[in-house]
Structure formats: structure tokens, C-alpha cells
Design a protein around this motif. Structure first.
Motif, mmCIF file in Angstrom:
data_model
loop_
_atom_site.group_PDB
_atom_site.id
_atom_site.type_symbol
_atom_site.label_atom_id
_atom_site.label_comp_id
_atom_site.label_asym_id
_atom_site.label_seq_id
_atom_site.Cartn_x
_atom_site.Cartn_y
_atom_site.Cartn_z
ATOM 1 N N UNK A 85 0.822 -1.211 0.000
ATOM 2 C CA UNK A 85 0.000 0.000 0.000
ATOM 3 C C UNK A 85 0.860 1.266 0.000
ATOM 4 N N UNK A 86 1.849 1.317 0.899
ATOM 5 C CA UNK A 86 2.663 2.522 1.016
ATOM 6 C C UNK A 86 3.596 2.685 -0.178
ATOM 7 N N UNK A 87 4.092 1.578 -0.714
ATOM 8 C CA UNK A 87 4.952 1.661 -1.892
ATOM 9 C C UNK A 87 4.151 2.134 -3.103
ATOM 10 N N UNK A 88 2.911 1.674 -3.186
ATOM 11 C CA UNK A 88 2.019 2.096 -4.263
ATOM 12 C C UNK A 88 1.769 3.602 -4.192
ATOM 13 N N UNK A 89 1.616 4.129 -2.975
ATOM 14 C CA UNK A 89 1.399 5.566 -2.797
ATOM 15 C C UNK A 89 2.629 6.366 -3.241
#
Length: 245
Positions: A39-43
Motif C-alpha cells: 500500500x505505502x509503496x504504491x502511494x
């Protein structure tokens, strides 16, 4: 004149190795939950999609291993590749993690890699003290007089001085400062080896991305008040500051 059949004409070399330096993003992990990582890498990728698209990546497990938190290297690699990033190295891994990475075709960065259970082998400090420290050679500035065109990527070990424009789709990278005496439409990354004192000086800011020591802003983050103006860009309290020249 007869020709010796055992003699064969020498062929020009088909390849050669050269030492070079590239700027590669390092992904430092503090959590081993795969859903949170994805999730955070996608952001992060969403903030600068063109910068991260098909970008090589080294993942660092040192902080995880300090906390003795396990992570599945195969799952991590799958998440990274799913987001169109290309894992090219592991550092800070344990022996087991390094072996898992190698099995997946990911090399170990031996210079930086370490293990939570590091080897007990020690180095004699007296021997180190007795050896003279070689003087570091000064790094010269790189001067470019031609425009940097779309698709070109330029790296400088010291300061980088460009007397022309940097086109959209081009990328200029320096370990020191960057000076652009033309329009900056592409990406400029200064202090890429972690130098927070590096600066970018630009005569006309229209950049796709600017970065100092890994802290970056993309075009959408730039205030209209600093666009199309001569500016300097620097870090202050870990924030990227853009100021008129």
C-alpha cells in the motif's frame, strides 16, 4: 607468399568492462507486513509514476533485522515487480535472506550488506592505525555546453554545470550541486549519495522532478509562484525549499 594456416587474424574486442556509478533508489523497510508495504509503496509510486517506472531498486532489510522481524523475500520481490520496479539488489540481509535473494536472481550488495547476526571476526585496530590514510582526490565539476535531450541520463561525481536547457524526459544527476543556466524541464537530482547540503540552481524552473539527497517534489507539487523563474533549491529541516535567486 604462403600463409600459415595456424595463424588467425586478431578480431576486434566484442566487449569490455568499465567502472561506472549509477543512482539507484534504496527501499528501506521498517515493517514486514506485506499488505502495508504494498500500500505505502504504491502511494510513493503514484506520486512520481514516470520517475519510478521500470526503475532499478535495492531493498534494505537492516532495520527489519535489528527488530528481528522476518520477511519473505519472494513475496517482497513479487510486490516490487508488481509495481513495475526492478529489484537489482539486497543489502542488510541475513545469510538466509541473501541466499533467498540470490535464488531469485537478485545479487547481494556486499559493500553495504550486513546481517543481524554479523560475523564475530574482528579487525586489528593497531594495524588500521599504522596504515597511512590516502588523500582523497578532489572531484572536479562537470561542464556541459550542449542541451540535454529527452531520454538522456547524465551523472556527475561532483558538481554538474549545464549551460543549456534540460528537455522534458531527460534526467541529470549529481553527487554535488547542479547549476542549470537554461530551462529545466526534465528531472534534476542533486546530492544523490546523501549530501543534504547540495543545491540546485536553475535559471528557469519547469521541472518534472527535483530532488536533494532523496527528498523530492514532482511537477504537480511546485507552486505557481516559483515556476518559470530563476530559483535555488535546497533542504531545510528535511523539507525541500525553493527560493528566488
Amino acid at each position: 607468399m604462403s600463409t600459415d594456416p595456424q595463424q588467425t587474424p586478431s578480431l576486434p574486442p566484442a566487449l569490455e568492462f568499465k567502472s561506472s556509478t549509477f543512482s539507484v533508489p534504496v527501499l528501506i523497510l521498517f515493517d514486514n507486513e506485506s499488505a502495508i508495504i504494498e500500500q505505502q509503496l504504491q502511494e510513493k509510486v503514484r506520486l512520481a509514476p514516470e520517475f519510478f517506472k521500470n526503475s532499478p531498486l535495492v531493498f534494505d532489510l537492516q532495520e527489519l533485522n535489528k527488530q528481528e522481524r522476518e520477511i519473505d523475500i519472494a513475496v517482497l520481490t513479487k510486490i516490487i515487480r508488481k509495481l513495475n520496479l526492478l529489484p537489482i539488489g539486497i543489502r542488510g540481509g541475513t545469510t538466509q535472506q541473501n541466499q533467498q535473494a540470490i535464488a531469485l536472481g537478485i545479487p547481494v550488495h556486499s559493500i553495504h550488506s550486513g546481517s543481524a547476526s554479523a560475523s564475530a571476526e574482528t579487525v586489528n585496530p593497531k594495524k588500521i592505525a599504522s596504515e597511512p590514510t590516502p588523500k582523497a582526490e578532489p572531484v572536479m565539476s562537470t561542464l556541459i555546453t550542449q542541451p540535454i535531450r529527452s531520454g538522456q541520463r547524465l551523472y556527475a561525481e561532483g558538481d554538474l554545470i549545464i549551460l543549456a536547457q534540460v528537455s522534458a524526459g531527460a534526467e541529470i544527476i549529481a553527487e554535488g550541486n547542479i547549476h542549470i543556466y537554461g530551462t529545466l524541464r526534465g528531472r534534476a537530482l542533486a546530492g544523490v549519495q546523501g549530501n543534504p547540503d547540495a543545491r540546485i540552481f536553475c535559471s528557469d524552473l519547469q521541472a518534472e522532478l527535483i530532488s536533494i539527497a532523496g527528498t523530492y517534489k514532482i511537477s504537480e507539487d511546485l507552486n505557481e509562484s516559483v515556476r518559470d523563474r530563476p530559483v535555488q533549491i535546497f533542504l531545510q529541516n528535511e523539507n525541500l525549499i525553493i527560493k528566488d535567486l
